[in-house]
Design an enzyme around this catalytic site. Structure first.
Site, PDB file in Angstrom:
ATOM      1  N   HIS A 450       0.781  -1.572   0.242  1.00 21.84           N
ATOM      2  CA  HIS A 450      -0.030  -0.265  -0.558  1.00 21.84           C
ATOM      3  C   HIS A 450       1.099   1.074   0.138  1.00 21.84           C
ATOM      4  O   HIS A 450       0.363   2.431  -0.447  1.00 21.84           O
ATOM      5  CB  HIS A 450      -0.812   0.152   1.162  1.00 21.84           C
ATOM      6  N   TYR A 524     -15.264   5.889   8.782  1.00 22.10           N
ATOM      7  CA  TYR A 524     -14.321   6.590   7.714  1.00 22.10           C
ATOM      8  C   TYR A 524     -14.535   6.144   6.538  1.00 22.10           C
ATOM      9  O   TYR A 524     -14.864   4.882   6.166  1.00 22.10           O
ATOM     10  CB  TYR A 524     -12.907   7.190   8.227  1.00 22.10           C
ATOM     11  N   THR A 537      -5.770  10.320  -0.429  1.00 28.77           N
ATOM     12  CA  THR A 537      -6.973  10.296  -0.017  1.00 28.77           C
ATOM     13  C   THR A 537      -6.784  11.151   0.726  1.00 28.77           C
ATOM     14  O   THR A 537      -5.698  12.015   1.716  1.00 28.77           O
ATOM     15  CB  THR A 537      -6.507   8.730   0.506  1.00 28.77           C
TER      16      THR A 537
END
Length: 710
Positions: A450, A524, A537
């Protein structure tokens, strides 16, 4: 999808705007002079030369000044001096026009009112803006054409961030708790925030993006817990279609499609992603998709990205093989790749001592892996073999299991998702930018690291690969790759290892840490900020006063359906508005995160920031975009839809939920939770989501029924 709350140090990222002449990238000149073209320089030169011969001086004397400078040398004729002076002036004028056009385009792209307009209703101002952006965007922009024209992510005001934060926690706290939080927040706003904000604004002037470098370093690379489940995410194959059940053939086609994608990526030939077909998204994250590995360190990891790599490494039944991707200066054809992979599948040799679970080192805690790498893999055959893995284009795992959607098996997708997320904890190289997983029944999947990029980036590549596999490459009637078989190919090379018993013990310890025990309320949803340069993001705090009012109304049998529907619309409108604010740089959490990092650098103790950054996210959600490339018409081919992907939970007792809206008739959910938590159950939570959606649909059905009766 991982949250980390540690921060030491401070770092500036300086990337000046201007002319982007990255000649190391193919098509770099085209990107560097965008929105102009190299041929436009010739047009400007010809135009200026024509005016000179017409005895008109458009340079207002600048050409004569350049000519006088040249005449000092005395080596050129007057005519030569005139021509060269005109060319130099034309080039300077051309470059100035390019910069001017870029700044105009950047100013236009800073307009975000369009995103707040009602769906289907476009104001005159937005229509005019769209026309201007289209006009300046050129006919065929390349992947990186818009990079230097994208605006920078703005730093929100402290007042706005604090106000939105307090609004987001209001439904989670009782009156006394909320009042205490309000006092702490206002003290921060008055005392520490002004100094922190000043330095953060200073960083935003120099850095390309004031968030992204810190986000990558502190949220991902400095985390010392396992990245398997906690950070890595996965993407699934087509849901209903398996074009061939031959494992080697499917892997051959898909690896070849990935090489095609990589070549287009390196040349910048992919079309940039654009909202409304006009507003460009940042393409920066795509640069590290291939040839990239996360390297473990004692205090922090780093991302190693290399230029074009000509091999990949394949894992099968505990053995590692090196496969060359080029032959005679070209990519291997799908049929040639199938041959190589079939050779690996047919190989019956046993794993070497310590080889079977070696990849578990990448699944466990980072510090033991970093120390083992330094101690046992810094010389000899171990160094050479590890280097082959870490410098490969990507990693391929030929699994000996079968997975995929089976309507006759209730939990087939659950098992498929678990296999993609963590496998056996030693059959994926979790540090590679991505691991391609090919199952023995022909199904596929991807597990992605990631730190280097977010899910939509992998999704873009995956859409291209699946469409190319099914609609362009295809298979023979027997399910093999098309093309001739090249029997002259040298076979794959088996990597060699000399792993001592002490290292084998470290491997086993990492394996035991990883085996289904990943470290996985506030709610979230991740939003993208790619309308800004190097944007990644932002958090959308989904648990609002409006959404909680709707939920309570749904639980109350005395509340009328019309009132419930009204509350639902208000909650949806609120969520959409928060999403739009996050997308346009007015989110809450990235700003607070950067203020926290700045406070650590300046040794400023902030009780408010400590509390905010320590709040657990018990429900983390994300939407994976579909049809980024529109290579497949899902109305015409409704069975060729993907199932999306998912990620692990970020809280010990929480859930990770990825949802994908596919066309008008399908929504898929990927739900994860930790086995060790007695409070969570992914299957139960999934059934609750399903029932909630049916309840909401019932509200609209009742409304439609009443309207028909009227």
């Amino acid at each position: 999808m991982a949250e980390a709350h540690q921060a030491v140090g401070f770092q500036f990222t300086v990337t000046p705007d201007g002319i982007d002449l990255h000649l190391s990238r193919e098509n770099g000149i085209l990107t560097g002079v965008y929105p102009a073209s190299p041929s436009s320089l010739l047009i400007v030169v010809i135009a200026i030369m024509s005016t000179i011969y017409a005895r008109i001086d458009p340079s207002l004397g600048m050409i004569d000044t350049i000519k006088r400078t040249m005449s000092v040398s005395g080596y050129m004729t007057v005519q030569t001096q005139t021509v060269l002076s005109a060319i130099l002036f034309s080039t300077g004028l051309w470059l100035s026009l390019i910069l001017m056009l870029r700044y105009i385009l950047k100013a236009l792209l800073s307009y975000h009112a369009w995103i707040f307009e009602s769906h289907g209703k476009i104001s005159f101002c937005t229509k005019l803006w769209l026309s201007l952006v289209k006009m300046l965007s050129g006919r065929r922009p390349l992947l990186y054409s818009f990079q230097t024209s994208l605006p920078r992510l703005p730093v929100p005001s402290v007042d706005d961030t604090i106000t939105r934060y307090l609004e987001s926690v209001r439904p989670l706290l009782d009156e006394e708790q909320y009042n205490q939080m309000e006092v702490v927040a206002n003290d921060f706003k008055k005392d520490q925030a002004p100094k922190l904000q000043k330095y953060l604004i200073l960083k935003s002037w120099w850095a390309t993006n004031y968030v992204s470098d810190w986000w990558e370093e502190y949220i991902y690379l400095r985390g010392r817990s396992p990245i398997m489940v906690n950070s890595n995410f996965y993407s699934m194959d087509l849901l209903y279609v398996t074009p061939t059940h031959r494992q080697a053939a499917r892997a051959g086609n898909v690896v070849h499609a990935m090489l095609q994608y990589r070549r287009k990526l390196e040349r910048g030939e992919h079309a940039p992603l654009r909202a409304l077909g006009v507003v460009p998204m940042c393409s920066y994250q795509m640069e590290r998709m291939f040839n990239t590995t996360r390297i473990p360190g004692i205090e922090t990891d780093f991302v190693q990205h290399l230029s074009d790599r000509k091999h990949l490494v394949v894992y099968h039944k505990g053995r590692f093989f090196k496969v060359w991707l080029y032959y005679g200066g070209r990519h291997l054809w799908p049929s040639e790749l199938e041959t190589q992979f079939q050779r690996i599948l047919d190989d019956t040799t046993e794993p070497q001592p310590g080889e079977l679970k070696l990849a578990a080192l990448t699944a466990g805690n980072r510090v033991p892996w970093a120390r083992a790498r330094l101690k046992y893999f810094s010389q000899g055959v171990n160094k050479a073999s590890l280097e082959a893995i870490e410098t490969s284009a990507f990693f391929l795992s030929l699994d000996d299991e079968a997975h995929g959607y089976n309507p006759d098996k209730l939990r087939s997708l659950d098992l498929y998702a678990k296999s993609l997320l963590h496998g056996k904890c030693y059959d994926r190289w979790f540090d590679k930018s991505f691991t391609l997983i090919a199952y023995k029944n022909g199904k596929l999947g991807v597990n992605a690291e990631h730190s280097w990029a977010d899910a939509p980036i992998i999704g873009h590549m995956w859409e291209y690969v699946l469409a190319t596999d099914c609609f362009h490459l295809g298979y023979t009637e027997e399910g093999h790759c098309k093309g001739d078989i090249n029997k002259g190919l040298p076979p794959p090379t088996k990597l060699q290892w000399d792993i001592p018993l002490e290292c084998q013990e470290v491997i086993e310890e990492s394996y035991m840490v990883a085996k289904d025990k990943g470290e996985f309320c506030l709610t979230y949803e991740a939003s993208m900020t790619r309308m800004f340069r190097e944007g990644r993001t932002e958090t959308v705090r989904s648990c609002t006063s409006e959404s909680t009012a709707f939920v309570r109304a749904m639980e109350d049998k005395n509340t009328a359906s019309a009132q419930k529907l009204d509350l639902f619309r208000k909650a949806a409108d609120k969520h959409q508005n928060m999403y739009r604010l996050a997308m346009t740089g007015s989110g809450i959490d990235r700003h607070l995160f950067c203020l926290y990092i700045m406070s650590k650098y300046l040794s400023i103790d902030s009780p408010f920031l400590k509390q905010v950054l320590s709040e657990p996210w018990r429900l983390s959600t994300s939407q994976t975009p579909q049809q980024q490339l529109n290579m497949v018409d899902i109305k015409k081919f409704p069975r060729y839809v993907g199932a999306g992907g998912g990620f692990g939970p970020v809280a010990e007792d929480g859930y990770g939920v990825s949802y994908i809206i596919i066309g008008e008739n399908l929504i898929t959910f990927h739900i994860s939770s930790k086995f060790s938590s007695p409070e969570t159950d992914s299957y139960r939570f999934g059934q609750n989501i399903r029932q909630a959606m049916l309840d909401i649909r019932a509200l609209f059905d009742q409304k439609d029924k009443k309207e028909k009766e009227m």
